[in-house]
Design an enzyme around this catalytic site. Structure first.
Site, PDB file in Angstrom:
ATOM      1  N   ASN A   1      49.233  38.880  46.408  1.00  0.00           N
ATOM      2  CA  ASN A   1      48.408  38.195  45.412  1.00  0.00           C
ATOM      3  C   ASN A   1      49.175  37.777  44.151  1.00  0.00           C
ATOM      4  OD1 ASN A   1      45.711  37.863  43.806  1.00  0.00           O
ATOM      5  ND2 ASN A   1      46.811  39.472  42.697  1.00  0.00           N
ATOM      6  N   HIS A   2      50.326  38.388  43.889  1.00  0.00           N
ATOM      7  CA  HIS A   2      51.008  38.144  42.600  1.00  0.00           C
ATOM      8  C   HIS A   2      51.525  36.700  42.491  1.00  0.00           C
ATOM      9  CE1 HIS A   2      54.172  39.200  45.471  1.00  0.00           C
ATOM     10  NE2 HIS A   2      54.944  38.386  44.763  1.00  0.00           N
TER      11      HIS A   2
ATOM     12  N   SER B   1      45.548  28.919  47.057  1.00  0.00           N
ATOM     13  CA  SER B   1      44.764  28.126  46.118  1.00  0.00           C
ATOM     14  C   SER B   1      44.444  26.761  46.740  1.00  0.00           C
ATOM     15  CB  SER B   1      45.632  27.929  44.874  1.00  0.00           C
ATOM     16  OG  SER B   1      45.215  26.836  44.112  1.00  0.00           O
TER      17      SER B   1
ATOM     18  N   TYR C   1      54.132  25.358  41.092  1.00  0.00           N
ATOM     19  CA  TYR C   1      53.165  26.325  41.645  1.00  0.00           C
ATOM     20  C   TYR C   1      52.654  25.866  43.010  1.00  0.00           C
ATOM     21  CZ  TYR C   1      48.510  28.624  41.796  1.00  0.00           C
ATOM     22  OH  TYR C   1      47.378  29.318  42.166  1.00  0.00           O
TER      23      TYR C   1
ATOM     24  N   LYS D   1      52.691  27.450  46.957  1.00  0.00           N
ATOM     25  CA  LYS D   1      51.459  27.757  47.711  1.00  0.00           C
ATOM     26  C   LYS D   1      51.433  27.003  49.055  1.00  0.00           C
ATOM     27  CE  LYS D   1      49.410  30.631  44.838  1.00  0.00           C
ATOM     28  NZ  LYS D   1      49.340  32.067  45.156  1.00  0.00           N
TER      29      LYS D   1
ATOM     30  N   ASP E   1      37.995  32.732  36.754  1.00  0.00           N
ATOM     31  CA  ASP E   1      38.014  33.007  35.307  1.00  0.00           C
ATOM     32  C   ASP E   1      38.959  34.133  34.873  1.00  0.00           C
ATOM     33  OD1 ASP E   1      36.693  35.292  36.155  1.00  0.00           O
ATOM     34  OD2 ASP E   1      34.872  34.946  34.983  1.00  0.00           O
TER      35      ASP E   1
HETATM   36  N1  LIG Z   1      42.864  32.286  38.578  1.00  0.00           N
HETATM   37  C1  LIG Z   1      42.768  31.143  39.262  1.00  0.00           C
HETATM   38  O1  LIG Z   1      42.166  30.146  38.813  1.00  0.00           O
HETATM   39  C2  LIG Z   1      43.334  31.053  40.616  1.00  0.00           C
HETATM   40  C3  LIG Z   1      44.178  31.998  41.135  1.00  0.00           C
HETATM   41  N2  LIG Z   1      44.679  31.843  42.399  1.00  0.00           N
HETATM   42  C4  LIG Z   1      45.576  32.819  42.954  1.00  0.00           C
HETATM   43  O2  LIG Z   1      45.052  34.118  42.779  1.00  0.00           O
HETATM   44  C5  LIG Z   1      46.114  35.053  42.619  1.00  0.00           C
HETATM   45  C6  LIG Z   1      45.880  35.878  41.380  1.00  0.00           C
HETATM   46  O3  LIG Z   1      45.769  35.015  40.267  1.00  0.00           O
HETATM   47  P1  LIG Z   1      45.278  35.565  38.851  1.00  0.00           P
HETATM   48  O4  LIG Z   1      44.540  36.824  39.026  1.00  0.00           O
HETATM   49  O5  LIG Z   1      44.653  34.429  38.142  1.00  0.00           O
HETATM   50  O6  LIG Z   1      46.676  35.859  38.158  1.00  0.00           O
HETATM   51  P2  LIG Z   1      47.047  36.779  36.907  1.00  0.00           P
HETATM   52  O7  LIG Z   1      47.994  35.974  36.065  1.00  0.00           O
HETATM   53  O8  LIG Z   1      45.841  37.344  36.253  1.00  0.00           O
HETATM   54  O9  LIG Z   1      47.838  37.983  37.587  1.00  0.00           O
HETATM   55  C7  LIG Z   1      49.101  37.813  38.074  1.00  0.00           C
HETATM   56  C8  LIG Z   1      49.617  39.167  38.500  1.00  0.00           C
HETATM   57  O10 LIG Z   1      50.949  39.016  38.996  1.00  0.00           O
HETATM   58  C9  LIG Z   1      51.799  39.930  38.299  1.00  0.00           C
HETATM   59  N3  LIG Z   1      53.121  39.354  38.163  1.00  0.00           N
HETATM   60  C10 LIG Z   1      53.521  38.319  37.382  1.00  0.00           C
HETATM   61  N4  LIG Z   1      54.838  38.107  37.517  1.00  0.00           N
HETATM   62  C11 LIG Z   1      55.285  39.029  38.404  1.00  0.00           C
HETATM   63  C12 LIG Z   1      56.564  39.340  38.941  1.00  0.00           C
HETATM   64  N5  LIG Z   1      57.657  38.659  38.592  1.00  0.00           N
HETATM   65  N6  LIG Z   1      56.671  40.360  39.833  1.00  0.00           N
HETATM   66  C13 LIG Z   1      55.583  41.066  40.193  1.00  0.00           C
HETATM   67  N7  LIG Z   1      54.342  40.819  39.729  1.00  0.00           N
HETATM   68  C14 LIG Z   1      54.201  39.813  38.840  1.00  0.00           C
HETATM   69  C15 LIG Z   1      51.110  40.139  36.948  1.00  0.00           C
HETATM   70  O11 LIG Z   1      51.424  41.383  36.362  1.00  0.00           O
HETATM   71  P3  LIG Z   1      52.701  41.669  35.426  1.00  0.00           P
HETATM   72  O12 LIG Z   1      52.746  40.596  34.424  1.00  0.00           O
HETATM   73  O13 LIG Z   1      52.399  43.024  34.917  1.00  0.00           O
HETATM   74  O14 LIG Z   1      53.869  41.684  36.356  1.00  0.00           O
HETATM   75  C16 LIG Z   1      49.666  40.174  37.367  1.00  0.00           C
HETATM   76  O15 LIG Z   1      49.321  41.438  37.835  1.00  0.00           O
HETATM   77  C17 LIG Z   1      47.399  34.215  42.586  1.00  0.00           C
HETATM   78  O16 LIG Z   1      48.000  34.221  43.855  1.00  0.00           O
HETATM   79  C18 LIG Z   1      46.908  32.821  42.237  1.00  0.00           C
HETATM   80  O17 LIG Z   1      47.751  31.823  42.730  1.00  0.00           O
HETATM   81  C19 LIG Z   1      44.371  30.781  43.170  1.00  0.00           C
HETATM   82  C20 LIG Z   1      43.553  29.819  42.693  1.00  0.00           C
HETATM   83  C21 LIG Z   1      42.944  29.893  41.391  1.00  0.00           C
HETATM   84  C1  LIG Z   2      49.144  27.583  35.499  1.00  0.00           C
HETATM   85  C2  LIG Z   2      48.408  28.813  36.065  1.00  0.00           C
HETATM   86  C3  LIG Z   2      49.413  29.914  36.201  1.00  0.00           C
HETATM   87  C4  LIG Z   2      49.490  30.571  34.841  1.00  0.00           C
HETATM   88  C5  LIG Z   2      50.507  31.624  34.871  1.00  0.00           C
HETATM   89  O1  LIG Z   2      51.669  31.360  34.801  1.00  0.00           O
HETATM   90  N1  LIG Z   2      50.042  32.882  34.946  1.00  0.00           N
HETATM   91  C6  LIG Z   2      50.899  33.994  34.927  1.00  0.00           C
HETATM   92  C7  LIG Z   2      51.117  34.489  33.541  1.00  0.00           C
HETATM   93  O2  LIG Z   2      50.521  34.004  32.586  1.00  0.00           O
HETATM   94  O3  LIG Z   2      51.932  35.427  33.463  1.00  0.00           O
HETATM   95  C8  LIG Z   2      47.786  28.535  37.441  1.00  0.00           C
HETATM   96  C9  LIG Z   2      47.297  29.813  38.144  1.00  0.00           C
HETATM   97  C10 LIG Z   2      46.123  29.377  39.001  1.00  0.00           C
HETATM   98  C11 LIG Z   2      46.103  27.873  38.855  1.00  0.00           C
HETATM   99  C12 LIG Z   2      44.790  27.160  39.185  1.00  0.00           C
HETATM  100  C13 LIG Z   2      44.523  27.174  40.645  1.00  0.00           C
HETATM  101  O4  LIG Z   2      45.285  27.570  41.474  1.00  0.00           O
HETATM  102  C14 LIG Z   2      43.211  26.477  41.067  1.00  0.00           C
HETATM  103  C15 LIG Z   2      43.195  25.042  40.588  1.00  0.00           C
HETATM  104  C16 LIG Z   2      44.189  24.301  41.403  1.00  0.00           C
HETATM  105  C17 LIG Z   2      44.453  22.929  40.903  1.00  0.00           C
HETATM  106  O5  LIG Z   2      45.682  22.577  41.399  1.00  0.00           O
HETATM  107  C18 LIG Z   2      44.610  22.760  39.431  1.00  0.00           C
HETATM  108  C19 LIG Z   2      43.604  23.502  38.700  1.00  0.00           C
HETATM  109  C20 LIG Z   2      43.555  24.934  39.096  1.00  0.00           C
HETATM  110  C21 LIG Z   2      42.383  25.483  38.304  1.00  0.00           C
HETATM  111  C22 LIG Z   2      44.891  25.654  38.804  1.00  0.00           C
HETATM  112  C23 LIG Z   2      45.301  25.530  37.365  1.00  0.00           C
HETATM  113  C24 LIG Z   2      46.651  26.228  37.136  1.00  0.00           C
HETATM  114  C25 LIG Z   2      46.520  27.678  37.409  1.00  0.00           C
HETATM  115  C26 LIG Z   2      45.508  28.215  36.407  1.00  0.00           C
END
Ligand SMILES: NC(=O)C1=CN([C@@H]2O[C@H](COP(=O)(O)OP(=O)(O)OC[C@H]3O[C@@H](n4cnc5c(N)ncnc54)[C@H](OP(=O)(O)O)[C@@H]3O)[C@@H](O)[C@H]2O)C=CC1
Ligand SMILES: C[C@H](CCC(=O)NCC(=O)O)[C@H]1CC[C@H]2[C@@H]3C(=O)C[C@@H]4C[C@H](O)CC[C@]4(C)[C@H]3CC[C@]12C
Length: 293
Positions: free
Chosen positions: A119-120, A170, A183, A187, A219
């Site tokens: 999931n990360h 995603s 990104y 994916k 969210d």
């Molecule tokens: N939120 C969204 O709108 C969407 C999310 N997704 C997918 O859902 C999944 C979770 O997303 P979301 O919960 O929003 O993400 P978050 O940013 O909330 O969480 C990301 C997690 O990954 C960890 N992480 C970041 N960098 C590293 C690293 N280098 N090594 C190990 N762990 C790492 C972070 O913890 P730490 O910083 O402590 O390492 C954290 O626990 C992802 O795969 C994302 O692509 C898909 C579509 C939409």
């Molecule tokens: C840009 C976001 C990643 C932010 C990030 O770096 N997080 C880690 C941190 O802060 O340490 C993207 C993560 C999920 C993406 C969203 C997604 O996957 C669903 C939609 C897909 C579409 O391509 C664009 C809109 C999305 C809402 C997309 C937006 C970018 C993210 C939030």
């Protein structure tokens, strides 16, 4: 072919499809009781919520991410919620040796593995592609290669338990969206690797399921921070999203679509009306357009 046959054959097809789908097993939280599960990226967001659901269901959870202090809090909450056990291992998925180490920890401390939830994601930007090739390389390591490394290390244990791999992806892993170039590349790579691997498992009778999760905007703090000003869409709740992912994995579904109406339905357009889908996606973006020449 007679008119009756022309009607009867599709009708029978529909009846059979209905029987096939309705005969599928229903999800029960007990399915996860005592199961040994790794959740990556579990210090925040969807991963954190998956850990809590698994804990309520009585699973053994092993959570991982980089930030140990956050993981410690997640572990404490999992214990309060009724996990059979909860433990953590912190480190970065940039390092493939660490990815392998997480799986080895499950073997040493849990004696095996039933579900691997990948999931990360690494930090990226949400704006026009900036041409930085090294960033794409680093993101591929974190978002893709570490998933491969963990899968390879976990396979012997998963084969033994008849377990499951759950890959969180995603909409941006199925179709092109603006502002997600690095990104999205990672994916799409996941879909190629795991969909191909699933085919081979089927040919080789490997009893390990692979569930690819196609998520819309959720969210979580980091996603809302990055995209809410631009993407004109209400993000769906992370708690419900996390539960749907776990259900899909437990039921050994091929793919999970969440939210269904915002993922599965638009994707029906992809192969038949790709330009219409591209246009509809752009309509959901609020961007400054350059002045007309
Ligand atoms: N939120 C969204 O709108 C969407 C999310 N997704 C997918 O859902 C999944 C979770 O997303 P979301 O919960 O929003 O993400 P978050 O940013 O909330 O969480 C990301 C997690 O990954 C960890 N992480 C970041 N960098 C590293 C690293 N280098 N090594 C190990 N762990 C790492 C972070 O913890 P730490 O910083 O402590 O390492 C954290 O626990 C992802 O795969 C994302 O692509 C898909 C579509 C939409
Ligand atoms: C840009 C976001 C990643 C932010 C990030 O770096 N997080 C880690 C941190 O802060 O340490 C993207 C993560 C999920 C993406 C969203 C997604 O996957 C669903 C939609 C897909 C579409 O391509 C664009 C809109 C999305 C809402 C997309 C937006 C970018 C993210 C939030």
């Amino acid at each position: 072919m007679g008119r009756l046959q022309k009607i009867l054959i599709p009708f029978l097809g529909l009846v059979l499809a209905f029987c096939f789908y309705s005969a599928r097993e229903n999800f029960k939280p007990e399915m996860l009781k005592g199961k040994r599960v790794i959740v990556t990226g579990a210090s925040t967001g969807i991963g954190e919520q998956m850990a809590y659901h698994l804990a309520r269901m009585g699973a053994h959870v092993l959570v991982t991410a980089r930030t140990e202090a956050k993981l410690q809090k997640v572990v404490e909450r999992c214990q309060e919620l009724g996990a059979s056990s909860a433990r953590l291992i912190s480190g970065s998925m940039e390092d493939m040796a660490f990815a392998k180490q997480v799986v080895e920890a499950a073997e040493a401390e849990l004696g095996g593995l039933d579900m691997l939830i990948l999931n990360h994601i690494g930090k990226s930007y949400f704006s026009y592609f900036d041409g930085d090739v090294r960033h794409i390389q680093k993101l591929l390591d974190i978002n893709f290669l570490s998933y491969v490394a963990m899968t390879v290390s976990a396979l012997p244990m998963l084969k033994q338990s008849g377990g499951s791999i759950v890959v969180v992806s995603s909409m941006a892993g199925k179709v092109g969206f603006p502002f997600t170039v690095p990104y999205s590349a990672t994916k799409f790579a996941l879909d190629g690797f795991f969909s191909s691997l699933r085919q081979e498992f089927s040919i080789q009778n490997v009893n390990v399921s692979i569930t690819l999760c196609i998520l819309s905007f959720i969210d979580t703090e980091s996603a809302v921070r990055a995209a809410a000003d631009v993407v004109q869409m209400s993000p769906a709740p992370k708690e419900e999203c996390a539960l749907e992912i776990i259900k899909g994995g437990a039921l050994r579904q091929r793919e999970v679509y969440y939210k269904y109406a915002l993922t599965k339905i638009p994707l029906l357009l992809r192969d038949w009306a790709a330009e219409l889908l591209d246009y509809l996606i752009r309509q959901h973006y609020r961007v400054e357009r350059p002045p007309a020449a």
